[in-house]
Motif scaffolding. Structure first.
Motif, PDB file in Angstrom:
ATOM      1  N   ASN A  35      55.064  24.747   3.368  1.00 49.64           N
ATOM      2  CA  ASN A  35      53.818  24.018   3.120  1.00 49.64           C
ATOM      3  C   ASN A  35      52.666  24.961   2.772  1.00 49.64           C
ATOM      4  N   GLY A  36      51.456  24.435   2.710  1.00 51.19           N
ATOM      5  CA  GLY A  36      50.282  25.214   2.339  1.00 51.19           C
ATOM      6  C   GLY A  36      49.862  26.264   3.354  1.00 51.19           C
ATOM      7  N   HIS A  37      50.435  26.222   4.539  1.00 52.04           N
ATOM      8  CA  HIS A  37      50.165  27.242   5.560  1.00 52.04           C
ATOM      9  C   HIS A  37      51.223  28.341   5.541  1.00 52.04           C
ATOM     10  N   ASP A  38      52.102  28.289   4.544  1.00 54.14           N
ATOM     11  CA  ASP A  38      53.174  29.273   4.378  1.00 54.14           C
ATOM     12  C   ASP A  38      54.205  29.233   5.512  1.00 54.14           C
ATOM     13  N   VAL A  39      54.398  28.033   6.086  1.00 56.51           N
ATOM     14  CA  VAL A  39      55.441  27.815   7.090  1.00 56.51           C
ATOM     15  C   VAL A  39      56.254  26.594   6.671  1.00 56.51           C
ATOM     16  N   ALA A  40      57.417  26.454   7.255  1.00 63.73           N
ATOM     17  CA  ALA A  40      58.274  25.307   6.922  1.00 63.73           C
ATOM     18  C   ALA A  40      57.578  24.006   7.312  1.00 63.73           C
ATOM     19  N   HIS A  41      57.588  23.045   6.433  1.00 66.00           N
ATOM     20  CA  HIS A  41      57.025  21.725   6.694  1.00 66.00           C
ATOM     21  C   HIS A  41      57.817  21.088   7.837  1.00 66.00           C
ATOM     22  N   GLY A  42      57.096  20.507   8.787  1.00 62.10           N
ATOM     23  CA  GLY A  42      57.738  19.900   9.952  1.00 62.10           C
ATOM     24  C   GLY A  42      58.733  18.806   9.616  1.00 62.10           C
ATOM     25  N   GLY A  43      58.516  18.114   8.511  1.00 59.50           N
ATOM     26  CA  GLY A  43      59.447  17.057   8.119  1.00 59.50           C
ATOM     27  C   GLY A  43      60.846  17.582   7.843  1.00 59.50           C
ATOM     28  N   TYR A  44      60.928  18.774   7.266  1.00 58.17           N
ATOM     29  CA  TYR A  44      62.244  19.379   6.998  1.00 58.17           C
ATOM     30  C   TYR A  44      62.919  19.807   8.297  1.00 58.17           C
ATOM     31  N   LEU A  45      62.133  20.314   9.241  1.00 57.45           N
ATOM     32  CA  LEU A  45      62.690  20.701  10.531  1.00 57.45           C
ATOM     33  C   LEU A  45      63.205  19.467  11.272  1.00 57.45           C
ATOM     34  N   PHE A  46      62.428  18.389  11.217  1.00 62.05           N
ATOM     35  CA  PHE A  46      62.853  17.127  11.825  1.00 62.05           C
ATOM     36  C   PHE A  46      64.142  16.639  11.187  1.00 62.05           C
ATOM     37  N   LEU A  47      64.214  16.733   9.851  1.00 65.39           N
ATOM     38  CA  LEU A  47      65.396  16.266   9.143  1.00 65.39           C
ATOM     39  C   LEU A  47      66.651  17.032   9.568  1.00 65.39           C
ATOM     40  N   LEU A  48      66.534  18.341   9.750  1.00 68.72           N
ATOM     41  CA  LEU A  48      67.683  19.120  10.212  1.00 68.72           C
ATOM     42  C   LEU A  48      68.117  18.649  11.598  1.00 68.72           C
ATOM     43  N   ALA A  49      67.169  18.508  12.523  1.00 66.89           N
ATOM     44  CA  ALA A  49      67.497  18.038  13.872  1.00 66.89           C
ATOM     45  C   ALA A  49      68.085  16.640  13.836  1.00 66.89           C
ATOM     46  N   ASP A  50      67.513  15.764  13.010  1.00 67.41           N
ATOM     47  CA  ASP A  50      67.983  14.389  12.893  1.00 67.41           C
ATOM     48  C   ASP A  50      69.405  14.328  12.341  1.00 67.41           C
ATOM     49  N   THR A  51      69.742  15.234  11.442  1.00 67.37           N
ATOM     50  CA  THR A  51      71.092  15.273  10.885  1.00 67.37           C
ATOM     51  C   THR A  51      72.108  15.659  11.961  1.00 67.37           C
ATOM     52  N   ALA A  52      71.791  16.683  12.756  1.00 69.02           N
ATOM     53  CA  ALA A  52      72.692  17.073  13.847  1.00 69.02           C
ATOM     54  C   ALA A  52      72.824  15.927  14.854  1.00 69.02           C
ATOM     55  N   PHE A  53      71.709  15.281  15.174  1.00 72.15           N
ATOM     56  CA  PHE A  53      71.701  14.118  16.068  1.00 72.15           C
ATOM     57  C   PHE A  53      72.602  13.017  15.519  1.00 72.15           C
ATOM     58  N   ALA A  54      72.465  12.699  14.244  1.00 69.19           N
ATOM     59  CA  ALA A  54      73.267  11.638  13.623  1.00 69.19           C
ATOM     60  C   ALA A  54      74.753  11.949  13.694  1.00 69.19           C
ATOM     61  N   CYS A  55      75.106  13.197  13.439  1.00 69.49           N
ATOM     62  CA  CYS A  55      76.521  13.587  13.496  1.00 69.49           C
ATOM     63  C   CYS A  55      77.055  13.495  14.921  1.00 69.49           C
ATOM     64  N   ALA A  56      76.246  13.897  15.893  1.00 70.73           N
ATOM     65  CA  ALA A  56      76.676  13.835  17.291  1.00 70.73           C
ATOM     66  C   ALA A  56      76.864  12.396  17.761  1.00 70.73           C
ATOM     67  N   CYS A  57      75.893  11.536  17.473  1.00 75.30           N
ATOM     68  CA  CYS A  57      75.997  10.170  17.992  1.00 75.30           C
ATOM     69  C   CYS A  57      76.977   9.315  17.200  1.00 75.30           C
ATOM     70  N   ASN A  58      77.351   9.729  16.006  1.00 75.79           N
ATOM     71  CA  ASN A  58      78.372   9.011  15.243  1.00 75.79           C
ATOM     72  C   ASN A  58      79.760   9.606  15.446  1.00 75.79           C
ATOM     73  N   SER A  59      79.893  10.609  16.302  1.00 71.25           N
ATOM     74  CA  SER A  59      81.175  11.292  16.496  1.00 71.25           C
ATOM     75  C   SER A  59      82.231  10.418  17.165  1.00 71.25           C
ATOM     76  N   TYR A  60      81.828   9.309  17.744  1.00 67.45           N
ATOM     77  CA  TYR A  60      82.780   8.426  18.413  1.00 67.45           C
ATOM     78  C   TYR A  60      83.391   7.388  17.483  1.00 67.45           C
ATOM     79  N   GLY A  61      82.817   7.222  16.295  1.00 70.98           N
ATOM     80  CA  GLY A  61      83.407   6.297  15.333  1.00 70.98           C
ATOM     81  C   GLY A  61      82.540   5.127  14.939  1.00 70.98           C
ATOM     82  N   PRO A  62      82.088   4.280  15.889  1.00 68.85           N
ATOM     83  CA  PRO A  62      81.272   3.142  15.466  1.00 68.85           C
ATOM     84  C   PRO A  62      79.958   3.595  14.832  1.00 68.85           C
ATOM     85  N   VAL A  63      79.450   2.793  13.895  1.00 72.59           N
ATOM     86  CA  VAL A  63      78.200   3.118  13.223  1.00 72.59           C
ATOM     87  C   VAL A  63      77.070   3.134  14.243  1.00 72.59           C
TER      88      VAL A  63
END
Length: 131
Positions: A35-63
């Protein structure tokens, strides 16, 4: 699920480990994520965490989808940082779950935590499932 996730794959997020209630994903901070402060935009950091979260909670099979999430930004990430998101299930009850995700980068001094994420999941019925 991740194979059909254009948002995560476009950003170069890679799933490196998955098991029951757990997942680890990585992402490198690119110039388009800074971003304009020369650091990673928080939305991208959230997206990475959210992706790991999604994979973990979907690891059992049901949507399973996010019912909510809270994030704490601990440190800034910068261009070129290789980030790792580790998601772990805290509990599942009925169709609900709680997952914690830590996003960090490796440094010469060890792991440097960038973000802490707590996600709440909800398993949804598929067509034909009983309520």
């Amino acid at each position: 699920m991740l194979d059909a996730d254009a948002a995560s794959s476009t950003l170069g997020i890679e799933l490196v480990d998955v098991g029951p209630g757990a997942a680890t994903a990585t992402m490198t901070v690119t110039a388009t994520m800074v971003n304009g402060h020369d650091v990673a935009h928080g939305g991208y950091l959230f997206l990475l965490a959210d992706t790991a979260f999604a994979c973990a909670c979907n690891s059992y099979g049901p949507v399973t989808v996010a019912a909510g999430a809270e994030v704490s930004f601990v440190a800034s990430a910068r261009l070129g940082d290789q980030l790792t998101a580790v998601a772990h299930e805290r509990t599942r009850y009925g169709r609900n779950g709680i997952y914690d995700v830590t996003v960090y980068r490796e440094t010469a001094a060890g792991r440097d935590v960038v973000l802490e994420f707590r996600g709440r999941s909800r398993t949804i019925e598929r067509e034909g499932d009983e309520a």
